[in-house]
Write an enzyme that holds these catalytic residues in place. Structure first.
Site, PDB file in Angstrom:
ATOM      1  N   HIS A 162      -3.742  -3.490   3.320  1.00 15.93           N
ATOM      2  CA  HIS A 162      -2.232  -2.680   3.046  1.00 15.93           C
ATOM      3  C   HIS A 162      -1.747  -3.715   1.822  1.00 15.93           C
ATOM      4  CE1 HIS A 162       1.064  -1.307   3.586  1.00 15.93           C
ATOM      5  NE2 HIS A 162       1.778  -1.369   3.032  1.00 15.93           N
ATOM      6  N   GLU A 163      -1.575  -5.238   1.960  1.00 14.99           N
ATOM      7  CA  GLU A 163      -0.950  -6.045   0.983  1.00 14.99           C
ATOM      8  C   GLU A 163      -1.599  -6.148  -0.664  1.00 14.99           C
ATOM      9  OE1 GLU A 163       1.981  -6.026   1.394  1.00 14.99           O
ATOM     10  OE2 GLU A 163       1.849  -5.883   3.012  1.00 14.99           O
ATOM     11  N   HIS A 172      -1.150  -2.994  -2.751  1.00 12.65           N
ATOM     12  CA  HIS A 172      -0.268  -3.173  -3.244  1.00 12.65           C
ATOM     13  C   HIS A 172      -1.155  -4.276  -4.285  1.00 12.65           C
ATOM     14  CE1 HIS A 172       2.947  -1.363  -1.189  1.00 12.65           C
ATOM     15  NE2 HIS A 172       2.957  -1.700   0.164  1.00 12.65           N
ATOM     16  N   GLU A 230       4.028   2.587  -2.010  1.00 12.47           N
ATOM     17  CA  GLU A 230       3.549   2.866  -0.923  1.00 12.47           C
ATOM     18  C   GLU A 230       2.077   2.821  -0.574  1.00 12.47           C
ATOM     19  OE1 GLU A 230       4.119   0.382   1.399  1.00 12.47           O
ATOM     20  OE2 GLU A 230       3.751   1.054   3.051  1.00 12.47           O
TER      21      GLU A 230
HETATM   22 ZN    ZN Z   1       3.709  -1.834   1.968  1.00  9.66          ZN
END
Ligand code: ZN
Length: 508
Positions: free
Chosen positions: A271-272, A275, A302
């Site tokens: 997830h990170e 980003h 996101e």
């Molecule tokens: Zn996030």
């Protein structure tokens, strides 16, 4: 490439923005350090450092000189006639207005009341005592209404839009509602169908003990395959994972490890990492400080993290590639399980009272619940005292069950206590954008699914760079989505994705 000659007021504006961004990167580095390596004893000095820098940053962001430079550029027909520069000026103006429209006494009142309300919330949640928090909630709602009034309601919009605009520029609550309403109804029906007719997959493959060092090594190998440049970034450990892309060539990721559930760290890292890939793909080398080197919105940010975490990371193709790698790092801990077992275990959909414990499907219902209540509060249709009933009623409609107490209901999250209203929808917008982009990606990136089985993600990343990252804030989120996918944002791709993934895991 633009060919216009840059006048001095534009050069000066860009230089001002770059210096402000450099100052911001120092604040970012201090914040990162605070969340990772700073000893407890450094807390007081860090608070002093951060507040000094925040004050200087605010002065720069609201300075008359900056206002004059923006106005000079806006009055320059050659600059505004160039579409890329016009977009840059549109966003610089927006930030300047956001920074200057709030009077200082309101900002101070929000900060003071927010920190007191947060203390009150903490106690109220512990004791399941909504009444103790109610006056503070009323205060924070009043402040949010006053803040929205200072920003002003955008044309054809409502008060909520003014707050939403901070996180999702140009988005309108009514447009979000038009997507959320059908999504909510169909998701609720889908989850009920799974509960009534499906067999939940076993989560046994996730309940294995894996030492932190092995999880970390596995996470780094996955990040490397995703294309995250570890010479221009790091992965560290923290309590509340985040990504901070504060400077050209320097993007920091954080994750956290639990010995008994390695997928927490794996999906946190992916997830990170999503980003982080967005941050590394922005044209910061040449345009650092300009909106043309900034992310479009929280929703689009996101969408990048959710895409890598869920659309890639929870796919069968990913596990075909990743299972042997996990086996190598985890020394046989997953030996009893197949690729199919892994895939099923990470694709569940089960109602929970607590948002942060929710899965990929039900999470969106939690977001919709908050969005509806926040919007009604801003409109004046609800007051603080109405919140528990409104919460429980809506929860029942969406999930088919009622929270047993306010602790597991409207008191569960900290956000409202410090006045953070208007940003929850960006989580579900991220999922919706990810799903809609993903359908286009599957059409446009040849053989992506078989490449994923071999851990080859370069074509996917190149597509994201080309279609999204490289543009910075040139386009608004909805506009970019329509340019890329040919359609305005809608609920169907996300529903199709969830059904395709989760039904088989439930044997349907
Ligand atoms: Zn996030």
């Amino acid at each position: 490439m633009t060919t216009i000659t840059r006048p001095k007021h534009h050069d000066d504006l860009i230089a001002h923005l770059r210096e402000s961004a450099t100052l911001g990167s120092v604040c970012g580095l201090l914040g990162w350090d605070q969340e990772t390596y700073m000893p407890d004893g450094g807390a007081d000095a860090r608070a002093e450092q951060s507040s000094l820098l925040a004050g200087i940053a605010h002065e720069r962001a609201t300075s008359e000189r900056l206002g004059a430079l923006i106005a000079a550029c806006e009055g320059d027909a050659e600059l505004t006639g160039d579409p890329e520069t016009a977009a840059e000026l549109r966003e610089v103006r927006r930030s300047y207005d956001l920074a200057t429209k709030l009077p200082g006494d309101l900002v101070r009142e929000m900060a003071e009341s927010g920190s007191k309300a947060q203390q009150a919330w903490k106690k109220a949640r512990e004791n399941d005592d909504f009444k103790a928090f109610e006056p503070w909630l009323a205060k924070m709602i009043d402040l949010a209404r006053r803040k929205a009034a200072c920003y002003g309601t955008p044309e054809g919009g409502e008060a909520y839009d003014a707050l939403l605009d901070e996180y999702e520029p140009g988005a309108k609550a009514a447009e979000i509602e038009a997507v959320f309403t059908p999504l909510g109804a169909r998701l609720s029906a889908f989850i009920k169908d799974l509960a009534d007719h499906g067999t939940p997959p076993s989560d046994a493959p996730l309940n294995v003990k894996v030492p932190e060092a092995a999880q970390h090594a596995f996470g780094l190998e996955v990040l490397g395959a995703m294309g995250f440049d570890l010479d221009a970034g790091r992965l560290d450990t923290t309590a509340h994972p985040f990504c901070s892309g504060f400077a050209p060539g320097d993007t920091r990721l954080t994750t956290r490890y639990r010995d008994e559930r390695f997928t927490d760290a794996l999906y946190g890292t992916m997830h990170e990492g999503g980003h982080g890939l967005y941050e590394q793909g922005l044209p910061k080398d040449t345009k650092f400080g300009s909106p043309l080197a900034s992310s479009i919105s929280l929703g689009i940010h996101e969408s990048q993290s959710r895409m890598w975490e869920n659309f890639v990371g929870r796919s069968r193709q990913f596990w075909v590639w990743a299972k042997p790698i996990a086996d190598r790092h985890f020394e046989g801990a997953l030996d009893a399980w197949s690729v199919d077992d892994m895939t099923k275990a990470v694709n569940t959909a089960k109602p929970s009272f607590i948002r942060v414990e929710a899965d990929e499907a039900t999470y969106n219902l939690h977001v919709m619940l908050r969005f509806g209540i926040e919007r009604a509060l801003l409109r004046g249709d609800l007051e603080a005292s109405d919140v528990p009933n409104a919460w429980n009623g809506r929860f029942e409609e969406l999930f088919g069950t009622t929270p047993p107490d306010n602790r597991r209901g409207c008191l569960q999250d900290v956000h409202w206590s410090f006045g953070l209203i208007g940003y929850f929808p960006t989580y579900t917008l991220g999922n919706l954008y990810a799903a809609q982009l993903w359908e286009t990606i599957l059409d446009e990136v040849p053989d992506l699914e078989s490449k994923m089985e071999r851990g080859e993600f370069a074509d996917l990343l190149a597509w994201l760079r080309d279609k999204i990252h490289t543009h910075g804030m040139r386009y608004r989120a909805g506009e970019l989505c329509e340019m890329i996918t040919g359609k305005p944002l809608g609920p169907d791709p996300l529903l199709r994705h969830l059904e395709r993934r989760i039904r088989p895991a439930y044997g349907l």
